[in-house]
Motif scaffolding. Structure first.
Motif, PDB file in Angstrom:
ATOM      1  N   GLN A 131      -0.718  -9.507   4.302  1.00  0.00           N
ATOM      2  CA  GLN A 131       0.250 -10.258   5.100  1.00  0.00           C
ATOM      3  C   GLN A 131       1.364  -9.379   5.650  1.00  0.00           C
ATOM      4  OE1 GLN A 131       1.250 -12.846   1.840  1.00  0.00           O
ATOM      5  NE2 GLN A 131       0.072 -14.543   2.698  1.00  0.00           N
ATOM      6  N   ILE A 132       1.483  -8.182   5.097  1.00  0.00           N
ATOM      7  CA  ILE A 132       2.542  -7.273   5.524  1.00  0.00           C
ATOM      8  C   ILE A 132       2.024  -5.849   5.362  1.00  0.00           C
ATOM      9  CG2 ILE A 132       3.626  -7.076   3.248  1.00  0.00           C
ATOM     10  CD1 ILE A 132       6.335  -7.167   4.644  1.00  0.00           C
ATOM     11  N   SER A 133       2.442  -4.969   6.231  1.00  0.00           N
ATOM     12  CA  SER A 133       1.971  -3.579   6.157  1.00  0.00           C
ATOM     13  C   SER A 133       2.878  -2.759   5.257  1.00  0.00           C
ATOM     14  CB  SER A 133       1.937  -2.962   7.558  1.00  0.00           C
ATOM     15  OG  SER A 133       3.238  -2.918   8.106  1.00  0.00           O
ATOM     16  N   CYS A 134       2.271  -1.800   4.573  1.00  0.00           N
ATOM     17  CA  CYS A 134       3.012  -0.870   3.727  1.00  0.00           C
ATOM     18  C   CYS A 134       2.488   0.530   4.011  1.00  0.00           C
ATOM     19  CB  CYS A 134       2.838  -1.235   2.251  1.00  0.00           C
ATOM     20  SG  CYS A 134       3.708  -0.119   1.128  1.00  0.00           S
ATOM     21  N   GLU A 135       3.337   1.378   4.521  1.00  0.00           N
ATOM     22  CA  GLU A 135       2.909   2.719   4.920  1.00  0.00           C
ATOM     23  C   GLU A 135       2.802   3.676   3.736  1.00  0.00           C
ATOM     24  OE1 GLU A 135       5.474   4.131   7.957  1.00  0.00           O
ATOM     25  OE2 GLU A 135       5.011   2.480   9.363  1.00  0.00           O
ATOM     26  N   HIS A 136       3.619   3.475   2.701  1.00  0.00           N
ATOM     27  CA  HIS A 136       3.614   4.386   1.564  1.00  0.00           C
ATOM     28  C   HIS A 136       3.313   3.590   0.295  1.00  0.00           C
ATOM     29  CE1 HIS A 136       6.362   6.089   4.626  1.00  0.00           C
ATOM     30  NE2 HIS A 136       5.738   7.224   4.323  1.00  0.00           N
ATOM     31  N   MET A 137       2.112   3.816  -0.237  1.00  0.00           N
ATOM     32  CA  MET A 137       1.694   3.108  -1.448  1.00  0.00           C
ATOM     33  C   MET A 137       1.454   4.089  -2.581  1.00  0.00           C
ATOM     34  SD  MET A 137      -0.720  -0.068  -0.251  1.00  0.00           S
ATOM     35  CE  MET A 137      -1.804   0.875   0.809  1.00  0.00           C
ATOM     36  N   ASN A 138       1.362   3.523  -3.795  1.00  0.00           N
ATOM     37  CA  ASN A 138       1.182   4.300  -5.013  1.00  0.00           C
ATOM     38  C   ASN A 138       2.369   5.226  -5.220  1.00  0.00           C
ATOM     39  OD1 ASN A 138      -1.164   2.979  -5.594  1.00  0.00           O
ATOM     40  ND2 ASN A 138      -2.489   4.552  -4.726  1.00  0.00           N
ATOM     41  N   ILE A 139       2.193   6.310  -5.987  1.00  0.00           N
ATOM     42  CA  ILE A 139       3.330   7.153  -6.330  1.00  0.00           C
ATOM     43  C   ILE A 139       3.047   8.605  -5.974  1.00  0.00           C
ATOM     44  CG2 ILE A 139       4.397   5.711  -8.092  1.00  0.00           C
ATOM     45  CD1 ILE A 139       2.690   6.894 -10.155  1.00  0.00           C
ATOM     46  N   ASN A 140       2.298   8.829  -4.894  1.00  0.00           N
ATOM     47  CA  ASN A 140       2.049  10.195  -4.434  1.00  0.00           C
ATOM     48  C   ASN A 140       3.357  10.856  -4.025  1.00  0.00           C
ATOM     49  OD1 ASN A 140      -0.779  10.012  -4.660  1.00  0.00           O
ATOM     50  ND2 ASN A 140      -0.867   8.853  -2.753  1.00  0.00           N
ATOM     51  N   SER A 346     -16.358 -10.623  -8.626  1.00  0.00           N
ATOM     52  CA  SER A 346     -15.741 -11.425  -9.686  1.00  0.00           C
ATOM     53  C   SER A 346     -14.318 -10.973  -9.989  1.00  0.00           C
ATOM     54  CB  SER A 346     -16.586 -11.352 -10.962  1.00  0.00           C
ATOM     55  OG  SER A 346     -16.665 -10.007 -11.415  1.00  0.00           O
ATOM     56  N   CYS A 347     -13.876  -9.856  -9.389  1.00  0.00           N
ATOM     57  CA  CYS A 347     -12.577  -9.290  -9.732  1.00  0.00           C
ATOM     58  C   CYS A 347     -11.928  -8.662  -8.499  1.00  0.00           C
ATOM     59  CB  CYS A 347     -12.754  -8.249 -10.838  1.00  0.00           C
ATOM     60  SG  CYS A 347     -11.244  -7.442 -11.344  1.00  0.00           S
ATOM     61  N   TYR A 348     -10.647  -8.999  -8.300  1.00  0.00           N
ATOM     62  CA  TYR A 348      -9.850  -8.428  -7.209  1.00  0.00           C
ATOM     63  C   TYR A 348      -8.508  -7.975  -7.771  1.00  0.00           C
ATOM     64  CZ  TYR A 348     -13.109 -10.639  -3.912  1.00  0.00           C
ATOM     65  OH  TYR A 348     -14.234 -11.017  -3.216  1.00  0.00           O
ATOM     66  N   THR A 349      -7.983  -6.870  -7.242  1.00  0.00           N
ATOM     67  CA  THR A 349      -6.641  -6.420  -7.589  1.00  0.00           C
ATOM     68  C   THR A 349      -5.743  -6.635  -6.378  1.00  0.00           C
ATOM     69  OG1 THR A 349      -7.558  -4.726  -9.058  1.00  0.00           O
ATOM     70  CG2 THR A 349      -5.255  -4.512  -8.454  1.00  0.00           C
ATOM     71  N   LEU A 350      -4.702  -7.439  -6.562  1.00  0.00           N
ATOM     72  CA  LEU A 350      -3.838  -7.851  -5.467  1.00  0.00           C
ATOM     73  C   LEU A 350      -2.416  -7.379  -5.719  1.00  0.00           C
ATOM     74  CD1 LEU A 350      -5.084 -11.551  -5.168  1.00  0.00           C
ATOM     75  CD2 LEU A 350      -6.005  -9.526  -4.020  1.00  0.00           C
ATOM     76  N   SER A 351      -1.753  -6.916  -4.664  1.00  0.00           N
ATOM     77  CA  SER A 351      -0.379  -6.416  -4.771  1.00  0.00           C
ATOM     78  C   SER A 351       0.513  -7.156  -3.785  1.00  0.00           C
ATOM     79  CB  SER A 351      -0.319  -4.909  -4.481  1.00  0.00           C
ATOM     80  OG  SER A 351      -1.101  -4.179  -5.412  1.00  0.00           O
ATOM     81  N   TRP A 352       1.620  -7.698  -4.315  1.00  0.00           N
ATOM     82  CA  TRP A 352       2.605  -8.399  -3.494  1.00  0.00           C
ATOM     83  C   TRP A 352       3.957  -7.703  -3.609  1.00  0.00           C
ATOM     84  CZ3 TRP A 352      -0.792 -11.136  -6.611  1.00  0.00           C
ATOM     85  CH2 TRP A 352      -1.589 -12.110  -5.999  1.00  0.00           C
ATOM     86  N   VAL A 353       4.757  -7.829  -2.565  1.00  0.00           N
ATOM     87  CA  VAL A 353       6.136  -7.351  -2.590  1.00  0.00           C
ATOM     88  C   VAL A 353       7.048  -8.530  -2.291  1.00  0.00           C
ATOM     89  CG1 VAL A 353       6.044  -6.644  -0.156  1.00  0.00           C
ATOM     90  CG2 VAL A 353       7.791  -5.674  -1.678  1.00  0.00           C
TER      91      VAL A 353
END
Length: 358
Positions: A131-140, A346-353
């Motif tokens: 639903q929203i873009s994120c240019e920098h993800m994770n902790i690189n 059967s499994c999804y990983t979802l991330s919300w802000v």
């Protein structure tokens, strides 16, 4: 012959007697009504005095409980939403009523007639469309351990959100909910980046373990209800609590990231977080959701279950959470409610802000 008495004298005497009798009856009736009115008035005065005393005692009780309410907040109250208006804003003579919310509001059916096909397609489209873009993800760039993370527990580090700034200033806090998982690379990476990390897992041996400067393990399992005290007293090793209860006990007001891998308990836990408004204290959610069966204590037929799942996610959207990353786990069985259907995993990983997080 004796003289006869005039008839008018006897009639006048009888009329006097009758008038006296009527006057006495009226006096007795009036005195009785006056006595009843005096009793009623005394009862009314007593009731008003008792009401005034009760109001005074209630005000003193509220004044006494005010410091505790400031510290405990809404977390000590189950399914509570109040208007939070001050007494000056209340209408004159009105009493403050607490609105208790016991369940989420279900979304309309996806079709005129309840259908699993329509419900599943709507739900799967929702969880696979950011639903929203994120240019920098994770902790690189913040740590060297990001490449060793087994699962994509993605967090958003865009400058417009507050997490990246809190991580750089070493002020962020992560709660990790799990059930015996050996994969703790994400938690270790966040701790090495300076975040205060608390991992809750009922399978660890000690009650509390500190590993390094920023990582703690707790022998606790997060649940959607607190245990019954009578039952908990006989099960000393069983440590299950609601997240709101733990936040209150730890003295934590906010969580920057909540990661959860609860093996199908996530739906009821998410419902509890929504109903108790705990989600408003969270900056980002990273949940592994399971769709191969309804989940713990989720009832109804298949179409009702999927509608319930979808309604929970829409509640998050109403609270300003936006999905920015989704991961379909192809290593897990490709099942949707015990059926090979809809090309679903059967499994999804979802991330919300939380877009309103500060």
């Amino acid at each position: 012959m004796p003289k006869e008495k005039p008839l008018w004298k006897g009639s006048a005497f009888r009329l006097c007697l009758l008038s006296a009798a009527l006057f006495l009856c009226l006096q007795l009736g009036l005195r009785r009504s006056w006595a009843l009115e005096e009793k009623a008035g005394a009862a009314a005065v007593g009731a008003l005095r008792a009401r005034g005393t009760a109001r005074k005692g209630g005000a003193e009780t509220q004044a006494h409980l005010k410091p505790e309410a400031a510290t405990a907040g809404r977390r000590r109250v189950t399914y509570l939403r109040s208007s939070r208006r001050s007494s000056s804003e209340q209408p004159p003579g009105s009493s403050r009523r607490k609105i208790i919310r016991w369940h989420v509001d279900l979304q309309p059916w996806a079709s005129p007639t309840p259908s699993l096909n329509y419900e599943a397609l709507r739900f799967l489209k929702y969880i696979t469309t950011p639903q929203i873009s994120c240019e920098h993800m994770n902790i690189n760039g913040l740590t060297d351990n990001s490449e060793s993370i087994k699962k994509p527990w993605s967090i958003c580090l865009d400058d417009r959100f507050n997490l990246v700034h809190r991580m750089k200033s070493k002020q962020c806090r992560l709660y990790s909910l799990g059930l015996g998982s050996d994969d703790n690379q994400f938690e270790m990476s966040m701790a090495n980046s300076g975040c205060e990390v608390h991992r809750f897992d009922p399978s660890i041996k000690s009650a509390h373990i500190q590993e390094g400067q920023h990582l703690w393990y707790h022998r606790l399992s997060i649940d959607w209800r607190d245990p019954n005290p009578a039952i908990a007293a006989h099960k000393l090793r069983s440590r299950t609590k609601k997240l709101g209860t733990i936040l209150n006990e730890f003295g934590h007001q906010k969580i920057d990231v909540l990661k959860a891998d609860m093996e199908s308990a996530e739906w009821k836990i998410l419902e509890n977080l929504i109903l108790e408004n705990i989600v408003e204290q969270i900056g980002q959610l990273v949940f592994e959701v399971h769709v191969h069966w309804p989940g713990f204590e989720v009832s109804g037929n298949d179409s009702m279950v999927v509608r319930y799942w979808y309604s929970l996610l829409k509640e998050l959207e109403l609270k300003d959470f936006r999905l920015f990353h989704t991961y379909k786990d192809l290593s897990k069985p490709q099942l949707f409610l015990k059926k090979e259907a809809f090309n679903a995993s059967s499994c999804y990983t979802l991330s919300w802000v939380n877009t309103k997080w500060k």
